[in-house]
Design a protein around this motif. Structure first.
Motif, PDB file in Angstrom:
ATOM      1  N   THR A 151       0.866  -1.163  -0.002  1.00 16.77           N
ATOM      2  CA  THR A 151      -0.026  -0.018   0.138  1.00 16.77           C
ATOM      3  C   THR A 151       0.876   1.192  -0.052  1.00 16.77           C
ATOM      4  N   SER A 152       0.194   2.401  -0.249  1.00 14.86           N
ATOM      5  CA  SER A 152       1.051   3.468  -0.151  1.00 14.86           C
ATOM      6  C   SER A 152       1.744   3.913   1.164  1.00 14.86           C
ATOM      7  N   GLU A 153       0.797   3.554   2.184  1.00 13.20           N
ATOM      8  CA  GLU A 153       1.514   3.765   3.750  1.00 13.20           C
ATOM      9  C   GLU A 153       2.810   2.662   3.980  1.00 13.20           C
ATOM     10  N   SER A 154       2.611   1.537   3.221  1.00 16.53           N
ATOM     11  CA  SER A 154       3.497   0.530   3.751  1.00 16.53           C
ATOM     12  C   SER A 154       4.977   1.010   2.906  1.00 16.53           C
ATOM     13  N   HIS A 155       4.390   1.246   1.688  1.00 15.57           N
ATOM     14  CA  HIS A 155       5.682   1.857   0.750  1.00 15.57           C
ATOM     15  C   HIS A 155       6.443   2.981   1.404  1.00 15.57           C
ATOM     16  N   ASP A 156       5.819   4.156   1.955  1.00 19.33           N
ATOM     17  CA  ASP A 156       6.444   5.103   2.598  1.00 19.33           C
ATOM     18  C   ASP A 156       7.176   4.882   4.095  1.00 19.33           C
ATOM     19  N   ILE A 158       8.368   1.632   4.629  1.00 16.13           N
ATOM     20  CA  ILE A 158       9.796   0.860   4.395  1.00 16.13           C
ATOM     21  C   ILE A 158      10.666   1.997   3.854  1.00 16.13           C
ATOM     22  N   GLN A 159      10.235   2.645   2.894  1.00 17.20           N
ATOM     23  CA  GLN A 159      11.406   3.542   2.302  1.00 17.20           C
ATOM     24  C   GLN A 159      11.815   4.553   3.413  1.00 17.20           C
ATOM     25  N   MET A 160      11.063   4.791   4.354  1.00 15.82           N
ATOM     26  CA  MET A 160      11.650   5.957   5.564  1.00 15.82           C
ATOM     27  C   MET A 160      12.750   5.088   6.430  1.00 15.82           C
ATOM     28  N   ALA A 161      12.352   3.706   6.644  1.00 12.76           N
ATOM     29  CA  ALA A 161      13.255   2.776   7.412  1.00 12.76           C
ATOM     30  C   ALA A 161      14.505   2.618   6.515  1.00 12.76           C
ATOM     31  N   ILE A 162      14.352   2.459   5.228  1.00 12.56           N
ATOM     32  CA  ILE A 162      15.742   2.136   4.483  1.00 12.56           C
ATOM     33  C   ILE A 162      16.532   3.320   4.581  1.00 12.56           C
ATOM     34  N   ASN A 163      15.957   4.418   4.102  1.00 10.84           N
ATOM     35  CA  ASN A 163      16.653   5.535   4.103  1.00 10.84           C
ATOM     36  C   ASN A 163      17.350   5.926   5.586  1.00 10.84           C
ATOM     37  N   ASP A 164      16.753   5.532   6.532  1.00  6.80           N
ATOM     38  CA  ASP A 164      17.380   5.906   7.913  1.00  6.80           C
ATOM     39  C   ASP A 164      18.428   4.877   8.156  1.00  6.80           C
ATOM     40  N   LEU A 165      18.237   3.535   7.720  1.00  6.43           N
ATOM     41  CA  LEU A 165      19.272   2.633   8.106  1.00  6.43           C
ATOM     42  C   LEU A 165      20.293   2.460   7.168  1.00  6.43           C
ATOM     43  N   TRP A 166      20.197   3.380   6.098  1.00  6.15           N
ATOM     44  CA  TRP A 166      21.336   3.168   4.881  1.00  6.15           C
ATOM     45  C   TRP A 166      22.533   3.679   5.579  1.00  6.15           C
ATOM     46  N   THR A 167      22.533   4.559   6.508  1.00  3.84           N
ATOM     47  CA  THR A 167      23.785   5.365   6.793  1.00  3.84           C
ATOM     48  C   THR A 167      24.586   4.316   7.579  1.00  3.84           C
ATOM     49  N   THR A 210       9.932  -1.214  -5.952  1.00  5.45           N
ATOM     50  CA  THR A 210       9.290   0.069  -6.225  1.00  5.45           C
ATOM     51  C   THR A 210      10.141   1.104  -5.213  1.00  5.45           C
ATOM     52  N   LEU A 211      11.020   0.797  -4.655  1.00  2.00           N
ATOM     53  CA  LEU A 211      11.794   1.638  -3.634  1.00  2.00           C
ATOM     54  C   LEU A 211      13.138   2.495  -4.337  1.00  2.00           C
ATOM     55  N   GLU A 212      13.083   3.742  -3.701  1.00  2.74           N
ATOM     56  CA  GLU A 212      14.242   4.403  -4.206  1.00  2.74           C
ATOM     57  C   GLU A 212      15.584   3.871  -3.401  1.00  2.74           C
TER      58      GLU A 212
ATOM     59  N   VAL B 298       0.768  -3.520   8.052  1.00  6.40           N
ATOM     60  CA  VAL B 298       1.525  -4.654   7.560  1.00  6.40           C
ATOM     61  C   VAL B 298       0.474  -5.769   6.787  1.00  6.40           C
ATOM     62  N   ARG B 299      -0.221  -6.129   7.334  1.00  6.99           N
ATOM     63  CA  ARG B 299      -1.300  -7.083   6.901  1.00  6.99           C
ATOM     64  C   ARG B 299      -1.830  -6.587   5.744  1.00  6.99           C
ATOM     65  N   ASP B 300      -2.366  -5.276   5.651  1.00  5.31           N
ATOM     66  CA  ASP B 300      -2.841  -4.341   4.309  1.00  5.31           C
ATOM     67  C   ASP B 300      -1.971  -4.687   3.425  1.00  5.31           C
ATOM     68  N   ALA B 301      -0.558  -4.278   3.729  1.00  9.17           N
ATOM     69  CA  ALA B 301       0.356  -4.343   2.606  1.00  9.17           C
ATOM     70  C   ALA B 301       0.362  -5.732   2.116  1.00  9.17           C
ATOM     71  N   ALA B 302       0.444  -6.814   2.825  1.00  8.53           N
ATOM     72  CA  ALA B 302       0.692  -8.035   2.425  1.00  8.53           C
ATOM     73  C   ALA B 302      -0.530  -8.636   1.639  1.00  8.53           C
ATOM     74  N   MET B 303      -1.775  -8.012   1.943  1.00  7.67           N
ATOM     75  CA  MET B 303      -2.981  -8.249   0.929  1.00  7.67           C
ATOM     76  C   MET B 303      -2.936  -7.780  -0.412  1.00  7.67           C
ATOM     77  N   ALA B 304      -2.499  -6.451  -0.243  1.00  6.14           N
ATOM     78  CA  ALA B 304      -2.463  -5.479  -1.397  1.00  6.14           C
ATOM     79  C   ALA B 304      -1.377  -6.117  -2.428  1.00  6.14           C
ATOM     80  N   TYR B 305      -0.311  -6.674  -1.677  1.00  5.28           N
ATOM     81  CA  TYR B 305       0.695  -6.986  -2.784  1.00  5.28           C
ATOM     82  C   TYR B 305       0.332  -8.324  -3.189  1.00  5.28           C
ATOM     83  N   ALA B 306      -0.328  -9.155  -2.346  1.00  2.37           N
ATOM     84  CA  ALA B 306      -0.738 -10.734  -3.011  1.00  2.37           C
ATOM     85  C   ALA B 306      -1.889 -10.412  -4.114  1.00  2.37           C
TER      86      ALA B 306
END
Lengths: 251, 318
Positions: A151-156, A158-167, A210-212, B298-306
């Protein structure tokens, strides 16, 4: 100590497992689904199993009567040699997965090389660990894709986490003095050589998700010299509590 | 279906149970049988996952790597038991989400023992020894229960539980033979967990509303009081080996009944905890609800992805 370089080299590998295993252990019973809860516990279990083999070997090398638990639980903050990445907190499931993924890709590459070590004990531990770590890598990569392309929420998130931990990723490829000696003796892995492969693999998965790929000029380092983030002290306080409160007892 | 036909089906059903046939998900069953099983199996599943919390809270502080690994493995097993049991309950036509909702809203219960706090390392020993020990006594009886998926889940669970119990006892043994502080820690854990463990068998038989029906369906094979007596008789000699004292001044061997007499259980405390007012009821539920709510994205993301993946696959198939 006769072989201090080998001892320090082993700790440089095993402390990563210990600290990451401890971090994952905090999550037990609190995961977003029962399946991910069990999987994270399982990864923790694998990492700590590997730690025991490494520390038992390190204790033998040290030869001063210390045992695996003394090495795991009775050192001071500055004596832990893990990279900063693995001590970062479980901010949310995104950070947990990003941390795991950024470590797993490295861990797999490193163990693949360690399997070729002239030191037969290290080589044997690497062989056993590789089976487990290939599963960890698949698990974390799959979740990077699900969260990145979910989802767009999960995208944002995980992107934030990757950005923060990249360092914290660059430090994985820094050589310590012990590393250099061990590489020269055909025992250790030259981590500098893993870097290109690492960023390629990580980049491919991020792209698929689909992440940067973060652009960074500055990185954090210090863990390999025992200079940690403030997070480590609290983690050690819990890890060491029993051994400190009840010294010299059998459990 | 006419009343006559239903009555016929019910008679056949009761006859099958009497013959020790297993009832399978697709078989006809009385609605009350289905509801009772959903209630009991989901309650059992909830107990497994809420039970992960008191022990999970000691993973980061386990005193040695060996103990840490063993505890992680144990708590992981409990998660696995939760999974099979939720799956067994799902065969009766309820979803896992619905069951979680019942847990989170307080409609479904879980074993009250997990509303007691795990305060010291010795509690990991006492929980394994006493709580898993009591659970096994309840569960061995269930391996022969009439509902197939539940009976089969119980066979596997019992094997793992008996390993957990030995592990718990071994923790106690080490403490009991250790330094005086360790022995004190073990005695203190026994003092706190003894009575709540006896309460795990439920109210006395004459106050247990479901016993008669559950015995008929082999969902129970012995009564609460019988199981409690069996637990006490088996556990007292184990405490003797540890050199620990059971915190019951009225505990005494009764030659005539070939079992122990024991003191009065504090039933007010039992009902207080069952009704949601135990030491940790609120914390346990808060931990479960937080895990669920914080995991929603997280569960929503997994469903959307599937969904995206299966859409892609369908397109490619066309």
């Amino acid at each position: 100590m006769k072989n201090e370089n080998l001892y320090n080299y082993i700790l440089g590998i095993a402390d990563n497992n210990l600290i990451l295993g401890q971090r994952l252990g905090e999550l037990c019973g609190h995961g977003p689904t029962l399946e991910t809860d069990i999987a994270c516990t399982n990864i923790s279990l694998d990492l700590l199993g590997q730690v025991r083999s490494f520390y038992q070997y390190a204790a033998k090398i040290a030869g001063d009567g210390r045992k695996e638990d003394d090495i795991a639980m009775l050192r001071k903050e500055r004596d832990y040699l893990n990279v900063l990445l693995v001590e970062q907190p479980n901010t949310d499931f995104g950070y947990t997965i990003a941390r795991q993924f950024l470590f797993d890709v490295y861990h797999f590459l490193m163990l693949t090389e360690l399997e070729k070590s002239q030191d037969l004990t290290l080589s044997a531990i690497a062989t056993k660990s590789l089976k487990e770590v290939s599963y960890h890598k698949r698990f974390s990569s799959d979740w990077i894709k699900r969260l990145g392309d979910g989802t767009s929420e999960s995208h944002d998130r995980i992107q934030m986490a990757i950005n923060d931990l990249w360092t914290y990723t660059d430090e994985l490829f820094h050589q310590t003095e012990a590393d250099k000696v061990m590489v020269a003796e055909g025992i250790g892995v030259d981590v500098t050589k893993l870097k290109d492969d690492y960023y390629n693999q990580v980049g491919n998965i991020l792209e698929e998700a689909t992440l940067e790929i973060p652009e960074r000029k500055y990185f954090q380092k210090g863990g390999k010299q025992g200079i940690h983030t403030e997070h480590l002290g609290y983690l050690l306080a819990e890890l060491q509590y029993m051994q400190r409160a009840y010294p010299n007892m059998e459990w | 279906m006419s009343e006559e036909q239903i009555k016929n089906l019910e008679e056949q059903f009761e006859a099958r149970i009497l013959r020790d046939d297993k009832i399978e998900p697709k078989d006809w069953m009385p609605e009350k049988y289905r509801q009772t099983h959903i209630r009991q199996i989901s309650q059992h599943a909830h107990s497994e996952i809420v039970g992960m919390l008191p022990e999970g809270n000691w993973i980061t502080r386990a005193p040695s790597l060996r103990r840490k690994v063993a505890l992680l493995a144990k708590v992981q097993d409990e998660g696995g038991h939760g999974l099979y049991l939720y799956s067994a309950a799902e065969t009766l036509g309820i979803s896992r989400d619905e069951m979680f909702d019942q847990l989170h809203t307080g409609k479904a219960k879980y074993s009250s023992i997990f509303n007691y706090p795990a305060l010291t390392w010795a509690d990991m020993g006492a929980i394994g020894w006493l709580v898993d020990g009591a659970a096994i006594i309840n569960q061995v009886a269930l391996c022969g229960t009439s509902y197939g998926p539940y009976a089969r889940a119980m066979v596997r669970i019992c094997k793992e539980e008996s390993f957990h119990q030995r592990q718990g006892y071994e923790i106690m043994l080490k403490l009991a033979n250790g330094a005086p502080e360790q022995k004190d820690m073990a005695q203190d854990a026994l003092n706190r967990f003894w009575w709540p463990s006896l309460m795990m068998f439920g109210p006395k038989d004459d106050e247990s509303p479901h016993t008669a029906q559950s015995m008929k369906w082999k969902l129970k094979r012995k009564t609460n009081d019988d199981l409690r007596q069996q637990f006490i008789d088996q556990t007292v000699p184990q405490a003797d080996i540890l050199g620990l004292t059971i915190p019951d001044p009225d505990l005494k061997w009764n030659e005539a009944k070939q079992g122990y007499d024991f003191g009065e259980i504090d039933w007010d405390e039992f009902w207080q905890v069952v009704k949601g007012h135990g030491p940790c009821n609120k914390e346990r539920m808060k931990a479960r609800v937080n895990a669920w709510e914080n995991g929603a994205w997280v569960r929503d993301a997994a469903m959307a992805y599937a969904d995206k993946k299966s859409e892609l696959k369908n397109k490619q198939a066309v």
